[in-house]
Write a protein that holds these residues in place. Sequence first.
Motif, PDB file in Angstrom:
ATOM      1  N   LYS A   1      -2.193  22.377  35.060  1.00 19.07           N
ATOM      2  CA  LYS A   1      -1.842  22.707  36.446  1.00 19.07           C
ATOM      3  C   LYS A   1      -1.129  21.552  37.129  1.00 19.07           C
ATOM      4  N   LYS A   2      -1.415  20.335  36.691  1.00 13.67           N
ATOM      5  CA  LYS A   2      -0.720  19.165  37.235  1.00 13.67           C
ATOM      6  C   LYS A   2       0.695  19.039  36.658  1.00 13.67           C
ATOM      7  N   GLY A   3       1.012  19.917  35.711  1.00 15.62           N
ATOM      8  CA  GLY A   3       2.328  19.877  35.085  1.00 15.62           C
ATOM      9  C   GLY A   3       2.373  19.025  33.832  1.00 15.62           C
ATOM     10  N   TYR A   4       1.207  18.598  33.337  1.00 24.06           N
ATOM     11  CA  TYR A   4       1.156  17.718  32.180  1.00 24.06           C
ATOM     12  C   TYR A   4       1.273  18.480  30.860  1.00 24.06           C
ATOM     13  N   GLU A   5       1.868  17.835  29.890  1.00 23.82           N
ATOM     14  CA  GLU A   5       1.747  18.274  28.501  1.00 23.82           C
ATOM     15  C   GLU A   5       0.438  17.693  27.996  1.00 23.82           C
ATOM     16  N   VAL A   6      -0.412  18.521  27.406  1.00 28.61           N
ATOM     17  CA  VAL A   6      -1.730  18.093  26.965  1.00 28.61           C
ATOM     18  C   VAL A   6      -1.808  18.124  25.438  1.00 28.61           C
ATOM     19  N   ILE A   7      -2.311  17.042  24.883  1.00 22.41           N
ATOM     20  CA  ILE A   7      -2.419  16.908  23.432  1.00 22.41           C
ATOM     21  C   ILE A   7      -3.865  16.547  23.087  1.00 22.41           C
ATOM     22  N   ALA A   8      -4.374  17.163  22.040  1.00 25.27           N
ATOM     23  CA  ALA A   8      -5.715  16.819  21.551  1.00 25.27           C
ATOM     24  C   ALA A   8      -5.672  16.822  20.030  1.00 25.27           C
ATOM     25  N   ALA A   9      -6.463  15.972  19.422  1.00 24.59           N
ATOM     26  CA  ALA A   9      -6.507  15.906  17.962  1.00 24.59           C
ATOM     27  C   ALA A   9      -7.947  15.807  17.489  1.00 24.59           C
ATOM     28  N   ASP A  10      -8.239  16.464  16.381  1.00 25.87           N
ATOM     29  CA  ASP A  10      -9.545  16.317  15.744  1.00 25.87           C
ATOM     30  C   ASP A  10      -9.448  15.166  14.749  1.00 25.87           C
ATOM     31  N   ALA A  11     -10.251  14.159  14.922  1.00 21.69           N
ATOM     32  CA  ALA A  11     -10.240  13.020  14.003  1.00 21.69           C
ATOM     33  C   ALA A  11     -10.604  13.478  12.600  1.00 21.69           C
ATOM     34  N   PRO A  12     -10.219  12.723  11.567  1.00 22.87           N
ATOM     35  CA  PRO A  12     -10.643  13.066  10.209  1.00 22.87           C
ATOM     36  C   PRO A  12     -12.152  13.288  10.139  1.00 22.87           C
ATOM     37  N   ALA A  13     -12.558  14.293   9.361  1.00 26.45           N
ATOM     38  CA  ALA A  13     -13.966  14.666   9.192  1.00 26.45           C
ATOM     39  C   ALA A  13     -14.560  15.329  10.433  1.00 26.45           C
ATOM     40  N   HIS A  14     -13.716  15.746  11.353  1.00 22.44           N
ATOM     41  CA  HIS A  14     -14.167  16.407  12.580  1.00 22.44           C
ATOM     42  C   HIS A  14     -13.350  17.672  12.842  1.00 22.44           C
ATOM     43  N   GLY A  15     -13.987  18.635  13.494  1.00 23.37           N
ATOM     44  CA  GLY A  15     -13.271  19.843  13.900  1.00 23.37           C
ATOM     45  C   GLY A  15     -12.532  20.516  12.763  1.00 23.37           C
ATOM     46  N   ALA A  16     -11.247  20.789  12.979  1.00 23.43           N
ATOM     47  CA  ALA A  16     -10.423  21.488  11.992  1.00 23.43           C
ATOM     48  C   ALA A  16      -9.682  20.539  11.056  1.00 23.43           C
ATOM     49  N   SER A  17      -9.981  19.253  11.130  1.00 23.75           N
ATOM     50  CA  SER A  17      -9.297  18.270  10.292  1.00 23.75           C
ATOM     51  C   SER A  17     -10.002  18.090   8.946  1.00 23.75           C
ATOM     52  N   GLU A  18      -9.234  17.635   7.961  1.00 26.88           N
ATOM     53  CA  GLU A  18      -9.791  17.362   6.640  1.00 26.88           C
ATOM     54  C   GLU A  18     -10.508  16.016   6.633  1.00 26.88           C
ATOM     55  N   GLY A  19     -11.256  15.761   5.555  1.00 21.66           N
ATOM     56  CA  GLY A  19     -11.928  14.485   5.392  1.00 21.66           C
ATOM     57  C   GLY A  19     -13.432  14.599   5.512  1.00 21.66           C
ATOM     58  N   THR A  20     -14.107  13.571   5.022  1.00 24.98           N
ATOM     59  CA  THR A  20     -15.573  13.539   5.074  1.00 24.98           C
ATOM     60  C   THR A  20     -16.100  12.310   5.808  1.00 24.98           C
ATOM     61  N   GLN A  21     -15.215  11.336   6.086  1.00 28.94           N
ATOM     62  CA  GLN A  21     -15.675  10.117   6.740  1.00 28.94           C
ATOM     63  C   GLN A  21     -14.704   9.679   7.838  1.00 28.94           C
ATOM     64  N   ILE A  22     -15.236   8.905   8.762  1.00 30.56           N
ATOM     65  CA  ILE A  22     -14.423   8.342   9.843  1.00 30.56           C
ATOM     66  C   ILE A  22     -14.883   6.909  10.116  1.00 30.56           C
ATOM     67  N   THR A  23     -13.928   6.024  10.296  1.00 26.20           N
ATOM     68  CA  THR A  23     -14.196   4.650  10.720  1.00 26.20           C
ATOM     69  C   THR A  23     -13.301   4.365  11.913  1.00 26.20           C
ATOM     70  N   LEU A  24     -13.566   3.282  12.621  1.00 28.89           N
ATOM     71  CA  LEU A  24     -12.727   2.952  13.762  1.00 28.89           C
ATOM     72  C   LEU A  24     -11.274   2.703  13.346  1.00 28.89           C
ATOM     73  N   PRO A  25     -10.996   1.919  12.293  1.00 33.44           N
ATOM     74  CA  PRO A  25      -9.597   1.754  11.881  1.00 33.44           C
ATOM     75  C   PRO A  25      -8.913   3.075  11.544  1.00 33.44           C
TER      76      PRO A  25
END
Length: 280
Positions: A100-124
């Motif tokens: 509503k503010k006119g922004y383009e909105v982007i979201a991502a599922d980190a590896p091993a989360h949501g619809a993304s592939e992977g089994t592990q996540i680290t900060l790097p």
Amino acid sequence: MKLAQKLALNYLRAKLNFTAVFSKRKAAEMAFEIFATPFRRSKKKEAPIFEKADRLFVQVEGKRVAVYRWNKGGIRKAMILHGFESSSINFDRYIGPLIKKGYEVIAADAPAHGASEGTQITLPLYVKTISAVYTELGPIHSFMAHSFGGIAIIHFLEQVPHDEQVRVALIAPATETTTAIKTLFKMLQMDEKVQESFEEIIIERGGVPSAHYSISRALQHILAQILWIHDEDDDVTPLKDVKPIMKKSPANIEFMITKELGHRKIYRENKVVKKVVEFL
């Protein structure tokens, strides 16, 4: 804690401590696997607004990472970053108001989360994920991040040129990685020798000690305007880690301290959503 969770935790403790009798290093490697592995994925049903999203993907270390985009070509790009064992679908209440503010909105599922592939996540790895999305869809000038996503976005910005025009809303960010590690070892009831080996693994894999992965350390390189929202009763990312930063009163940070919202209710609270949307 449910009975099944208690039994699983007791099993892990027994297994790790038995292993530690013969090899501190092996026990530390097992502890690191636990530390980096999300054991749950969000089961929340997608809100209707996700049906309107462009569904994209980026590659991060050979894994396909799910990316959502709304209102392509908006006046400003805003990115949503979730926490550990969470996903983009948990932050639907921010998407509509930002559009509503006119922004383009982007979201991502980190590896091993949501619809993304992977089994592990680290900060790097999370930082590499942000970098991949930024390279593909950026530049992005507004970020909203919860928990693990908070420390990830600060470490990303530390590595890239940016100025005070960038805005970052941190909601209950994981402030100090050392605190998370201490919590893990307290939960697993592991001894100091195993923790020393755990620290060696972190240095071997990332080239820096665990203390380097710290918002308080990284802030000296951050020019962005920051809204920092934290709850007094947060038992996951404790407010005590934030207080030394608050005492310094950084000119580029506005703090908002809430009560009785804990670590997860806080990002769903209407006054928090309103504050974040206005700030971004």
